[in-house]
Design a protein around this motif. Structure first.
Motif, PDB file in Angstrom:
ATOM      1  N   ASN A 178      -5.696  -0.400   2.462  1.00 49.27           N
ATOM      2  CA  ASN A 178      -5.346  -1.625   1.749  1.00 49.27           C
ATOM      3  C   ASN A 178      -3.893  -2.010   1.982  1.00 49.27           C
ATOM      4  O   ASN A 178      -3.539  -3.173   2.154  1.00 49.27           O
ATOM      5  CB  ASN A 178      -5.597  -1.450   0.242  1.00 49.27           C
ATOM      6  CG  ASN A 178      -7.053  -1.194  -0.071  1.00 49.27           C
ATOM      7  OD1 ASN A 178      -7.931  -1.417   0.757  1.00 49.27           O
ATOM      8  ND2 ASN A 178      -7.324  -0.709  -1.267  1.00 49.27           N
ATOM      9  N   PHE A 179      -3.027  -1.011   2.004  1.00 53.80           N
ATOM     10  CA  PHE A 179      -1.592  -1.215   2.184  1.00 53.80           C
ATOM     11  C   PHE A 179      -1.253  -1.443   3.655  1.00 53.80           C
ATOM     12  O   PHE A 179      -0.509  -2.358   4.013  1.00 53.80           O
ATOM     13  CB  PHE A 179      -0.869   0.026   1.654  1.00 53.80           C
ATOM     14  CG  PHE A 179       0.629  -0.040   1.700  1.00 53.80           C
ATOM     15  CD1 PHE A 179       1.350  -0.644   0.683  1.00 53.80           C
ATOM     16  CD2 PHE A 179       1.333   0.538   2.751  1.00 53.80           C
ATOM     17  CE1 PHE A 179       2.732  -0.671   0.720  1.00 53.80           C
ATOM     18  CE2 PHE A 179       2.713   0.506   2.800  1.00 53.80           C
ATOM     19  CZ  PHE A 179       3.416  -0.098   1.769  1.00 53.80           C
ATOM     20  N   ALA A 182      -2.157  -4.772   5.109  1.00 57.11           N
ATOM     21  CA  ALA A 182      -1.391  -5.853   4.492  1.00 57.11           C
ATOM     22  C   ALA A 182       0.058  -5.882   4.971  1.00 57.11           C
ATOM     23  O   ALA A 182       0.684  -6.939   5.033  1.00 57.11           O
ATOM     24  CB  ALA A 182      -1.419  -5.711   2.969  1.00 57.11           C
ATOM     25  N   THR A 183       0.602  -4.695   5.343  1.00 52.68           N
ATOM     26  CA  THR A 183       2.026  -4.610   5.655  1.00 52.68           C
ATOM     27  C   THR A 183       2.329  -4.117   7.065  1.00 52.68           C
ATOM     28  O   THR A 183       3.439  -4.333   7.563  1.00 52.68           O
ATOM     29  CB  THR A 183       2.727  -3.659   4.663  1.00 52.68           C
ATOM     30  OG1 THR A 183       2.254  -2.317   4.898  1.00 52.68           O
ATOM     31  CG2 THR A 183       2.437  -4.044   3.220  1.00 52.68           C
ATOM     32  N   LYS A 202       7.365  -5.638  -3.875  1.00 54.66           N
ATOM     33  CA  LYS A 202       6.668  -6.028  -2.645  1.00 54.66           C
ATOM     34  C   LYS A 202       5.299  -5.347  -2.556  1.00 54.66           C
ATOM     35  O   LYS A 202       4.295  -5.960  -2.168  1.00 54.66           O
ATOM     36  CB  LYS A 202       7.532  -5.653  -1.441  1.00 54.66           C
ATOM     37  CG  LYS A 202       7.034  -6.166  -0.102  1.00 54.66           C
ATOM     38  CD  LYS A 202       8.032  -5.795   0.995  1.00 54.66           C
ATOM     39  CE  LYS A 202       7.524  -6.226   2.373  1.00 54.66           C
ATOM     40  NZ  LYS A 202       8.486  -5.823   3.443  1.00 54.66           N
ATOM     41  N   ALA A 203       5.254  -4.071  -2.951  1.00 52.58           N
ATOM     42  CA  ALA A 203       3.991  -3.326  -2.901  1.00 52.58           C
ATOM     43  C   ALA A 203       2.999  -3.849  -3.930  1.00 52.58           C
ATOM     44  O   ALA A 203       1.812  -4.013  -3.642  1.00 52.58           O
ATOM     45  CB  ALA A 203       4.261  -1.842  -3.141  1.00 52.58           C
ATOM     46  N   GLN A 206       0.785  -6.607  -3.053  1.00 54.43           N
ATOM     47  CA  GLN A 206      -0.272  -6.345  -2.068  1.00 54.43           C
ATOM     48  C   GLN A 206      -1.406  -5.490  -2.609  1.00 54.43           C
ATOM     49  O   GLN A 206      -2.570  -5.708  -2.269  1.00 54.43           O
ATOM     50  CB  GLN A 206       0.338  -5.651  -0.837  1.00 54.43           C
ATOM     51  CG  GLN A 206       1.428  -6.423  -0.135  1.00 54.43           C
ATOM     52  CD  GLN A 206       0.919  -7.652   0.581  1.00 54.43           C
ATOM     53  OE1 GLN A 206      -0.284  -7.842   0.765  1.00 54.43           O
ATOM     54  NE2 GLN A 206       1.834  -8.528   0.981  1.00 54.43           N
ATOM     55  N   ILE A 207      -1.087  -4.495  -3.432  1.00 50.50           N
ATOM     56  CA  ILE A 207      -2.103  -3.571  -3.926  1.00 50.50           C
ATOM     57  C   ILE A 207      -1.910  -3.331  -5.422  1.00 50.50           C
ATOM     58  O   ILE A 207      -0.860  -3.624  -5.985  1.00 50.50           O
ATOM     59  CB  ILE A 207      -2.062  -2.229  -3.170  1.00 50.50           C
ATOM     60  CG1 ILE A 207      -0.681  -1.577  -3.282  1.00 50.50           C
ATOM     61  CG2 ILE A 207      -2.460  -2.424  -1.713  1.00 50.50           C
ATOM     62  CD1 ILE A 207      -0.600  -0.212  -2.597  1.00 50.50           C
TER      63      ILE A 207
END
Length: 410
Positions: A178-179, A182-183, A202-203, A206-207
């Motif tokens: 998932n991370f 996304a990054t 920031k994290a 995203q999650i």
């Protein structure tokens, strides 16, 4: 924890019907999938590969067929694609191999749908979830007395200041995919309070906060990172090798190894086998550790419940992992074995820039680099007996780089 069900069906089930030899369906055609195709193809075992993009395995003489599907990232779409391909090409009883973590989760969670058609090398979710979710991995490791980096799971920004005295820290996901998609990163380093707050924000964009881990940074680069690699049957190792990541990229939080060499590391074998016995694991596994120079402890970082990126090193070291799991699923005998030390695996296309960077920063000497080249017995893609995939990779590099960039922009 329940024992993982393993129900190999008779080889004659297909032969009696006069159909083709039972083969393997590999999900993912990058170099880990290519290594599976070569391992099995050399033995005359047919290998089909599915991928959602053009892949280097399409050019291998050991891949009988390569099939494009819509997605091998989404769990439901992957399972549907695998079943559709299996029915279309009459692959009943074939052995199903994942090559990515998201495939592991899909095949484990939907195992009941897949096992009536395929021989599934991925275990039951009751076992696999302890490898899939790092939060669970570290919780179990702590109970078993296996050293891990100190890890925190703050649920809001308000909890972050309490961690300032522990800086520097890494911000990383409990569930990598998932991370990562996304990054494009495996983890982020925070050196200051401002960086830690910013990276947590920031994290969390995203999650979910439940998946955000903040962890102590064990000093050192890939040269202090070790791997326990094994074929395990019901929690007990059958065949094992241990290795060290001599080079990786990025240097600190390596997404992938670029040069790996087998070594003798009995210290991590006991720790790994304690963990695998507790979850009654069955299949192929790589467990990653980092040696903490402050204490000498080997601290568990990650558990990969699938063929890992450099698994091809096994065949050169005397432990052919893909064939072992295939034979296990087919009910064929698997002789215990141990990988010999001093065998190198190289990912040339990414190791060249990595080595240049390491030399520039003073962490790699020319003599050490030359020694690693001399120890190399396996290149991730190039093979003199199957040369086209390596030529294709060079031609496809712009395409593969663009696909990776677009994937991280979604």
């Amino acid at each position: 924890m329940a024992t993982i069900p393993q129900e190999p069906r008779a080889i004659e089930s297909r032969a009696a019907a006069g159909s083709q030899k039972i083969g393997a369906l590999v999900v993912g055609g990058d170099h880990p999938g290519l290594a599976i195709a070569r391992s099995l193809g050399r033995r005359g075992i047919p290998v089909y590969i599915i991928d959602d993009q053009y892949c280097i395995s399409s050019f291998s003489k050991y891949a009988a067929k390569v099939i494009r599907v819509e997605s091998i990232l989404d769990e439901r779409k992957t399972v549907d694609a695998v079943l559709e391909v299996g029915r279309r090409y009459n692959l009943r009883d074939w052995v199903l191999f994942p090559t990515r973590d998201e495939n592991v989760a899909a095949f484990s969670r939907y195992r009941d749908e897949l096992t009536p058609f395929f021989r599934v090398t991925t275990g039951d979710w009751k076992s696999v979830e302890w490898a899939w979710d790092k939060k669970k991995t570290y919780e179990l490791a702590e109970k078993l007395g296996i050293p891990c980096p100190m890890t925190f799971n703050p649920m809001s920004l308000d909890e972050i200041p309490a961690l300032f005295p522990r800086l520097p820290l890494a911000v990383k996901p409990a569930v990598k995919e998932n991370f990562f998609y996304a990054t494009g990163a495996k983890a982020w380093r925070a050196n200051t309070p401002e960086e830690l707050q910013s990276l947590y924000e920031k994290a969390i964009a995203q999650i979910r906060p439940e998946e955000i881990l903040i962890q102590e940074i064990v000093p050192g680069d890939g040269t202090t990172q070790y791997s326990y690699c094994a074929f395990v049957r019901n929690g007990r190792p059958v065949s094992v090798l241990t290795a060290r990541r001599a080079r990786q990229h990025p240097r600190e939080f390596g997404r992938a190894a670029t040069y790996v060499e087998t070594i003798d590391a009995p210290e991590i074998e006991d720790l790994s086998e304690r963990f695998l016995k507790a979850i009654e694991f069955h299949g192929l596994v790589e467990i990653e550790y980092k040696r903490d120079p402050r204490s000498g402890e080997y601290k568990l970082l990650d558990v990969n419940a699938r063929p890992w990126g450099f698994h091809a090193i096994g065949s050169a070291a005397g432990v052919d992992f893909p064939y072992m799991i295939y034979a296990d699923q087919m009910g064929l005998p698997v002789e215990p074995s141990r990988g010999r030390a001093g065998v190198g695996w190289l990912r040339m296309v990414s190791d060249i820039p990595t080595a240049i960077s390491d030399m520039f920063h003073g962490s790699l000497g020319i003599s050490t680099y030359v020694k690693s080249l001399r120890a190399t017995r396996v290149e991730s893609v190039f093979n003199a007996g199957d040369p086209l995939p390596s030529l294709a990779e060079l031609v496809m590099l712009p395409y593969l780089a663009a696909k990776k960039y677009l994937k991280f922009q979604k």
